[in-house]
Design a protein around this motif. Sequence first.
Motif, PDB file in Angstrom:
ATOM      1  N   GLU A  81      14.633  18.398  -9.851  1.00 58.03           N
ATOM      2  CA  GLU A  81      13.405  17.906  -9.222  1.00 58.03           C
ATOM      3  C   GLU A  81      12.591  17.057 -10.203  1.00 58.03           C
ATOM      4  O   GLU A  81      12.059  16.015  -9.834  1.00 58.03           O
ATOM      5  CB  GLU A  81      12.564  19.070  -8.695  1.00 58.03           C
ATOM      6  N   ALA A  82      12.493  17.501 -11.435  1.00 63.27           N
ATOM      7  CA  ALA A  82      11.748  16.743 -12.446  1.00 63.27           C
ATOM      8  C   ALA A  82      12.449  15.406 -12.735  1.00 63.27           C
ATOM      9  O   ALA A  82      11.787  14.378 -12.894  1.00 63.27           O
ATOM     10  CB  ALA A  82      11.615  17.566 -13.730  1.00 63.27           C
ATOM     11  N   GLU A  83      13.774  15.442 -12.787  1.00 61.12           N
ATOM     12  CA  GLU A  83      14.519  14.201 -13.011  1.00 61.12           C
ATOM     13  C   GLU A  83      14.334  13.230 -11.840  1.00 61.12           C
ATOM     14  O   GLU A  83      14.214  12.021 -12.049  1.00 61.12           O
ATOM     15  CB  GLU A  83      16.001  14.507 -13.218  1.00 61.12           C
ATOM     16  N   ARG A  84      14.322  13.765 -10.628  1.00 61.78           N
ATOM     17  CA  ARG A  84      14.087  12.901  -9.459  1.00 61.78           C
ATOM     18  C   ARG A  84      12.726  12.225  -9.547  1.00 61.78           C
ATOM     19  O   ARG A  84      12.582  11.043  -9.253  1.00 61.78           O
ATOM     20  CB  ARG A  84      14.133  13.737  -8.173  1.00 61.78           C
ATOM     21  N   MET A  85      11.746  13.007  -9.930  1.00 61.06           N
ATOM     22  CA  MET A  85      10.393  12.480 -10.046  1.00 61.06           C
ATOM     23  C   MET A  85      10.352  11.381 -11.108  1.00 61.06           C
ATOM     24  O   MET A  85       9.751  10.327 -10.894  1.00 61.06           O
ATOM     25  CB  MET A  85       9.440  13.631 -10.401  1.00 61.06           C
ATOM     26  N   LYS A  86      11.028  11.615 -12.226  1.00 62.44           N
ATOM     27  CA  LYS A  86      11.070  10.615 -13.289  1.00 62.44           C
ATOM     28  C   LYS A  86      11.798   9.360 -12.822  1.00 62.44           C
ATOM     29  O   LYS A  86      11.338   8.240 -13.066  1.00 62.44           O
ATOM     30  CB  LYS A  86      11.774  11.206 -14.522  1.00 62.44           C
ATOM     31  N   PHE A  87      12.892   9.534 -12.122  1.00 60.35           N
ATOM     32  CA  PHE A  87      13.659   8.402 -11.606  1.00 60.35           C
ATOM     33  C   PHE A  87      12.806   7.590 -10.632  1.00 60.35           C
ATOM     34  O   PHE A  87      12.784   6.359 -10.704  1.00 60.35           O
ATOM     35  CB  PHE A  87      14.936   8.889 -10.925  1.00 60.35           C
ATOM     36  N   MET A  88      12.121   8.261  -9.728  1.00 61.07           N
ATOM     37  CA  MET A  88      11.286   7.565  -8.761  1.00 61.07           C
ATOM     38  C   MET A  88      10.177   6.776  -9.463  1.00 61.07           C
ATOM     39  O   MET A  88       9.873   5.651  -9.094  1.00 61.07           O
ATOM     40  CB  MET A  88      10.681   8.563  -7.765  1.00 61.07           C
ATOM     41  N   GLU A  89       9.598   7.375 -10.492  1.00 67.03           N
ATOM     42  CA  GLU A  89       8.552   6.701 -11.252  1.00 67.03           C
ATOM     43  C   GLU A  89       9.105   5.460 -11.941  1.00 67.03           C
ATOM     44  O   GLU A  89       8.484   4.393 -11.912  1.00 67.03           O
ATOM     45  CB  GLU A  89       7.952   7.667 -12.261  1.00 67.03           C
ATOM     46  N   GLU A  90      10.282   5.584 -12.538  1.00 69.26           N
ATOM     47  CA  GLU A  90      10.883   4.442 -13.219  1.00 69.26           C
ATOM     48  C   GLU A  90      11.245   3.336 -12.230  1.00 69.26           C
ATOM     49  O   GLU A  90      11.052   2.155 -12.524  1.00 69.26           O
ATOM     50  CB  GLU A  90      12.139   4.894 -13.991  1.00 69.26           C
ATOM     51  N   GLU A  91      11.766   3.708 -11.079  1.00 70.28           N
ATOM     52  CA  GLU A  91      12.108   2.715 -10.055  1.00 70.28           C
ATOM     53  C   GLU A  91      10.860   2.001  -9.553  1.00 70.28           C
ATOM     54  O   GLU A  91      10.877   0.805  -9.306  1.00 70.28           O
ATOM     55  CB  GLU A  91      12.826   3.389  -8.873  1.00 70.28           C
ATOM     56  N   LEU A  92       9.790   2.734  -9.405  1.00 67.36           N
ATOM     57  CA  LEU A  92       8.553   2.170  -8.896  1.00 67.36           C
ATOM     58  C   LEU A  92       7.933   1.211  -9.907  1.00 67.36           C
ATOM     59  O   LEU A  92       7.392   0.173  -9.535  1.00 67.36           O
ATOM     60  CB  LEU A  92       7.570   3.302  -8.563  1.00 67.36           C
ATOM     61  N   ASN A  93       8.020   1.588 -11.183  1.00 68.53           N
ATOM     62  CA  ASN A  93       7.414   0.767 -12.230  1.00 68.53           C
ATOM     63  C   ASN A  93       8.325  -0.368 -12.691  1.00 68.53           C
ATOM     64  O   ASN A  93       7.929  -1.172 -13.518  1.00 68.53           O
ATOM     65  CB  ASN A  93       7.013   1.624 -13.411  1.00 68.53           C
ATOM     66  N   GLY A  94       9.500  -0.360 -12.180  1.00 65.52           N
ATOM     67  CA  GLY A  94      10.381  -1.491 -12.447  1.00 65.52           C
ATOM     68  C   GLY A  94      11.210  -1.311 -13.632  1.00 65.52           C
ATOM     69  O   GLY A  94      11.871  -1.976 -14.214  1.00 65.52           O
ATOM     70  N   PRO A 103       0.820  -1.222   0.000  1.00 60.91           N
ATOM     71  CA  PRO A 103       0.000   0.000   0.000  1.00 60.91           C
ATOM     72  C   PRO A 103       0.852   1.271   0.000  1.00 60.91           C
ATOM     73  O   PRO A 103       0.463   2.279  -0.594  1.00 60.91           O
ATOM     74  CB  PRO A 103      -0.814  -0.107   1.289  1.00 60.91           C
ATOM     75  N   ALA A 104       2.006   1.233   0.611  1.00 64.48           N
ATOM     76  CA  ALA A 104       2.881   2.411   0.621  1.00 64.48           C
ATOM     77  C   ALA A 104       3.377   2.712  -0.794  1.00 64.48           C
ATOM     78  O   ALA A 104       3.473   3.878  -1.193  1.00 64.48           O
ATOM     79  CB  ALA A 104       4.049   2.188   1.565  1.00 64.48           C
ATOM     80  N   GLU A 105       3.667   1.648  -1.551  1.00 67.10           N
ATOM     81  CA  GLU A 105       4.099   1.834  -2.943  1.00 67.10           C
ATOM     82  C   GLU A 105       2.984   2.437  -3.780  1.00 67.10           C
ATOM     83  O   GLU A 105       3.224   3.288  -4.629  1.00 67.10           O
ATOM     84  CB  GLU A 105       4.545   0.512  -3.555  1.00 67.10           C
ATOM     85  N   GLU A 106       1.766   1.976  -3.537  1.00 70.89           N
ATOM     86  CA  GLU A 106       0.628   2.514  -4.273  1.00 70.89           C
ATOM     87  C   GLU A 106       0.433   3.990  -3.951  1.00 70.89           C
ATOM     88  O   GLU A 106       0.159   4.801  -4.840  1.00 70.89           O
ATOM     89  CB  GLU A 106      -0.635   1.714  -3.951  1.00 70.89           C
ATOM     90  N   GLU A 107       0.589   4.357  -2.696  1.00 68.58           N
ATOM     91  CA  GLU A 107       0.464   5.764  -2.299  1.00 68.58           C
ATOM     92  C   GLU A 107       1.576   6.593  -2.927  1.00 68.58           C
ATOM     93  O   GLU A 107       1.352   7.717  -3.376  1.00 68.58           O
ATOM     94  CB  GLU A 107       0.494   5.902  -0.767  1.00 68.58           C
ATOM     95  N   LEU A 108       2.760   6.044  -2.955  1.00 68.70           N
ATOM     96  CA  LEU A 108       3.888   6.744  -3.574  1.00 68.70           C
ATOM     97  C   LEU A 108       3.631   6.957  -5.056  1.00 68.70           C
ATOM     98  O   LEU A 108       3.890   8.027  -5.605  1.00 68.70           O
ATOM     99  CB  LEU A 108       5.181   5.956  -3.355  1.00 68.70           C
ATOM    100  N   GLU A 109       3.089   5.934  -5.713  1.00 71.91           N
ATOM    101  CA  GLU A 109       2.781   6.051  -7.139  1.00 71.91           C
ATOM    102  C   GLU A 109       1.744   7.145  -7.384  1.00 71.91           C
ATOM    103  O   GLU A 109       1.871   7.944  -8.308  1.00 71.91           O
ATOM    104  CB  GLU A 109       2.293   4.714  -7.688  1.00 71.91           C
ATOM    105  N   LYS A 110       0.728   7.187  -6.535  1.00 68.89           N
ATOM    106  CA  LYS A 110      -0.286   8.241  -6.669  1.00 68.89           C
ATOM    107  C   LYS A 110       0.343   9.624  -6.481  1.00 68.89           C
ATOM    108  O   LYS A 110       0.034  10.555  -7.218  1.00 68.89           O
ATOM    109  CB  LYS A 110      -1.402   8.038  -5.644  1.00 68.89           C
ATOM    110  N   ALA A 111       1.207   9.727  -5.490  1.00 70.56           N
ATOM    111  CA  ALA A 111       1.865  11.014  -5.231  1.00 70.56           C
ATOM    112  C   ALA A 111       2.730  11.434  -6.413  1.00 70.56           C
ATOM    113  O   ALA A 111       2.721  12.596  -6.814  1.00 70.56           O
ATOM    114  CB  ALA A 111       2.697  10.923  -3.959  1.00 70.56           C
ATOM    115  N   ILE A 112       3.447  10.480  -6.976  1.00 68.86           N
ATOM    116  CA  ILE A 112       4.292  10.784  -8.132  1.00 68.86           C
ATOM    117  C   ILE A 112       3.443  11.228  -9.313  1.00 68.86           C
ATOM    118  O   ILE A 112       3.769  12.206  -9.989  1.00 68.86           O
ATOM    119  CB  ILE A 112       5.175   9.572  -8.495  1.00 68.86           C
ATOM    120  N   LYS A 113       2.355  10.529  -9.563  1.00 69.27           N
ATOM    121  CA  LYS A 113       1.473  10.907 -10.674  1.00 69.27           C
ATOM    122  C   LYS A 113       0.886  12.291 -10.465  1.00 69.27           C
ATOM    123  O   LYS A 113       0.651  13.026 -11.426  1.00 69.27           O
ATOM    124  CB  LYS A 113       0.362   9.871 -10.846  1.00 69.27           C
ATOM    125  N   LEU A 114       0.667  12.654  -9.230  1.00 67.98           N
ATOM    126  CA  LEU A 114       0.137  13.987  -8.919  1.00 67.98           C
ATOM    127  C   LEU A 114       1.225  15.047  -9.042  1.00 67.98           C
ATOM    128  O   LEU A 114       0.995  16.117  -9.605  1.00 67.98           O
ATOM    129  CB  LEU A 114      -0.442  13.996  -7.497  1.00 67.98           C
TER     130      LEU A 114
END
Length: 153
Positions: free
Chosen positions: A140-153, A16-27
């Motif tokens: 900041e934008a690159e961090r967000m992209k990196f986090m999204e890529e890490e989350l999505n595998g 559930p924490a990963e799902e919340e993180l994904e929602k936050a990243i998408k936002l």
Amino acid sequence: MRRYNIPEESVSLRDPAEEELEKAIKLLKPIRQHRMLMAERQAGREKRRLAELRTIEERAQTAYQQAREELPGKRRDLAAEYQDNKIPLESLDQWKGRETRLVEDVQDQYQEARVKKKEADEQEQRLEKARQEVMRQQREAERMKFMEEELNG
């Protein structure tokens, strides 16, 4: 024993924490991208303004140089008007006033050139801050992209 049909879509294998993180990243991702775009636009405006101010500074400096170079000739011309003539005290005061105005005009040109240089230098500092903000927003934008890529595998 009852069997419940649970749709496969609702069964999540993710934390559930990963799902919340994904929602936050998408936002946050579009917000970060927008901030980066706005910072880039501001830096462009600051750059254009600096170019304008440097042109104005150059013109003011040229006007000062020209006034300074013309001053000796204008003083000679002024002196030639009164040379070899007996002049009343009133005319002497007028001559002194005219010569003083010539010198003051050169001083005014010098002050104007200094003011324009200062304005351009201050604008250059604003441009540097805007460039730093662009870099910060890009990170900041690159961090967000990196986090999204890490989350999505």
